[in-house]
Design a protein around this motif. Structure first.
Motif, short mmCIF file in Angstrom:
data_model
loop_
_atom_site.label_atom_id
_atom_site.label_comp_id
_atom_site.label_asym_id
_atom_site.label_seq_id
_atom_site.Cartn_x
_atom_site.Cartn_y
_atom_site.Cartn_z
N CYS A 97 0.84 -1.20 0.00
CA CYS A 97 0.00 0.00 0.00
C CYS A 97 0.88 1.26 0.00
O CYS A 97 2.01 1.25 0.47
CB CYS A 97 -0.90 -0.02 1.23
SG CYS A 97 -2.12 1.32 1.25
N ASP A 99 0.38 3.72 1.79
CA ASP A 99 0.29 4.27 3.15
C ASP A 99 1.69 4.66 3.67
O ASP A 99 2.63 3.87 3.59
CB ASP A 99 -0.34 3.22 4.07
CG ASP A 99 -0.75 3.80 5.41
OD1 ASP A 99 -1.96 3.79 5.70
OD2 ASP A 99 0.14 4.23 6.17
N GLY A 122 -4.23 0.36 -1.34
CA GLY A 122 -4.98 -0.90 -1.32
C GLY A 122 -4.25 -2.07 -1.93
O GLY A 122 -4.82 -3.14 -2.11
N HIS A 150 -2.05 -4.14 5.15
CA HIS A 150 -1.73 -3.67 6.50
C HIS A 150 -2.99 -3.34 7.29
O HIS A 150 -4.04 -3.05 6.73
CB HIS A 150 -0.81 -2.46 6.43
CG HIS A 150 -1.46 -1.24 5.87
ND1 HIS A 150 -2.04 -0.26 6.65
CD2 HIS A 150 -1.67 -0.85 4.59
CE1 HIS A 150 -2.56 0.68 5.87
NE2 HIS A 150 -2.35 0.34 4.61
N CYS A 153 -6.11 -0.30 6.92
CA CYS A 153 -5.85 0.29 5.60
C CYS A 153 -7.02 1.18 5.19
O CYS A 153 -8.18 0.75 5.19
CB CYS A 153 -5.64 -0.83 4.57
SG CYS A 153 -5.35 -0.22 2.91
N GLY A 154 -6.72 2.44 4.86
CA GLY A 154 -7.77 3.39 4.48
C GLY A 154 -8.51 2.98 3.23
O GLY A 154 -9.73 3.15 3.13
ZN LIG Z 1 -3.44 1.04 3.01
#
Ligand SMILES: [Zn+2]
Length: 239
Positions: A97, A99, A122, A150, A153-154
């Motif tokens: 990701c 992130d 994602g 993870h 995860c948003g």
């Molecule tokens: Zn994520």
């Protein structure tokens, strides 16, 4: 020196061509070109010396060092920059990701030229991502691919919540949705399950969609694994 320059020019050309072009050129030239490297550029390319299991062990050992605050921070010196300046031989490819809390080189205690990173919100498989994976496996000889999700995860949370998002922000939701159709329970629980389900789904997708990767798997030259990163502890567990 002249020979080295010719090699570099050829490699630059190949680096600029599309994935299809690269595959076609490789098919004609065979793997010989890729094993021809300036002698001083590489000490012992890990992609060539590690088998898939050994590559996975090295990756997970690095995460243990990171988690226990025993990091060695390898391959980050000026000498390493020079060593890999003309050619790369990453021993593992990560689809992870975007992130900011999940940077592979830090989480796995690795350095320059060790990991081929593909990062997208994602950790989804798109045609461009698949092309990048095939490039790493077929042309750079990476023996290991890890799809790394993870905690919290948003992108996965957005897919679970099913909210509409402005602009292109929601584009990844579409790619995650099929993975989470059977997820049930409270939101936190659902997100946790969805993170794992999404990694499994993306692995299944890349195996299905790529003949290059499936052939390498069949030949025993490649291993594809899933991982989940725990934001609280820093630990990566295999899925
Ligand atoms: Zn994520």
């Amino acid at each position: 020196m002249k020979q080295n320059n010719e090699l570099i020019n050829r490699r630059s050309f190949l680096n600029l061509t599309g994935t299809g072009g690269i595959a076609a050129v490789t098919a004609v030239m065979g793997s010989a070109l890729w094993s021809m490297q300036p002698k001083q550029a590489i000490a012992a390319p890990l992609a060539e010396t590690l088998n898939p299991d050994a590559a996975l062990k090295r990756l997970m050992d690095g995460n243990q060092r990171f988690m226990l605050q025993l990091g060695e921070h390898p391959d980050q010196s000026r000498a390493r920059v020079k060593e890999v300046a003309q050619a790369q031989h990453p021993f593992a490819t990560l689809l992870s990701c975007a992130d900011s809390r999940v940077p592979p080189e830090i989480l796995f205690d690795e350095g320059i030229g060790d990991l081929f990173d593909i990062r997208v919100a994602g950790n989804i498989v798109t045609p461009e991502v698949l092309g990048s994976l095939e490039y790493a496996v077929e042309l750079l000889g990476t023996p290991l691919v890890m799809v790394l999700g993870h905690e919290r995860c948003g992108a996965v949370t957005a897919a679970v919540q099913g909210q509409s998002l402005p602009g292109y922000i929601g584009s990844f939701v579409k790619a995650i949705k099929p993975a989470i159709s059977k997820i049930e329970g409270e939101l936190d629980d659902r997100v946790d399950q969805a993170v794992v389900a999404n990694v499994q789904y993306q692995i299944q997708k890349l195996k299905q969609d790529s003949t290059i990767l499936s052939q390498r798997l069949l030949d025993g030259k490649l291993k594809i694994v899933g991982g989940r990163y725990d934001l609280d502890t820093g630990e990566i567990t295999l899925i």
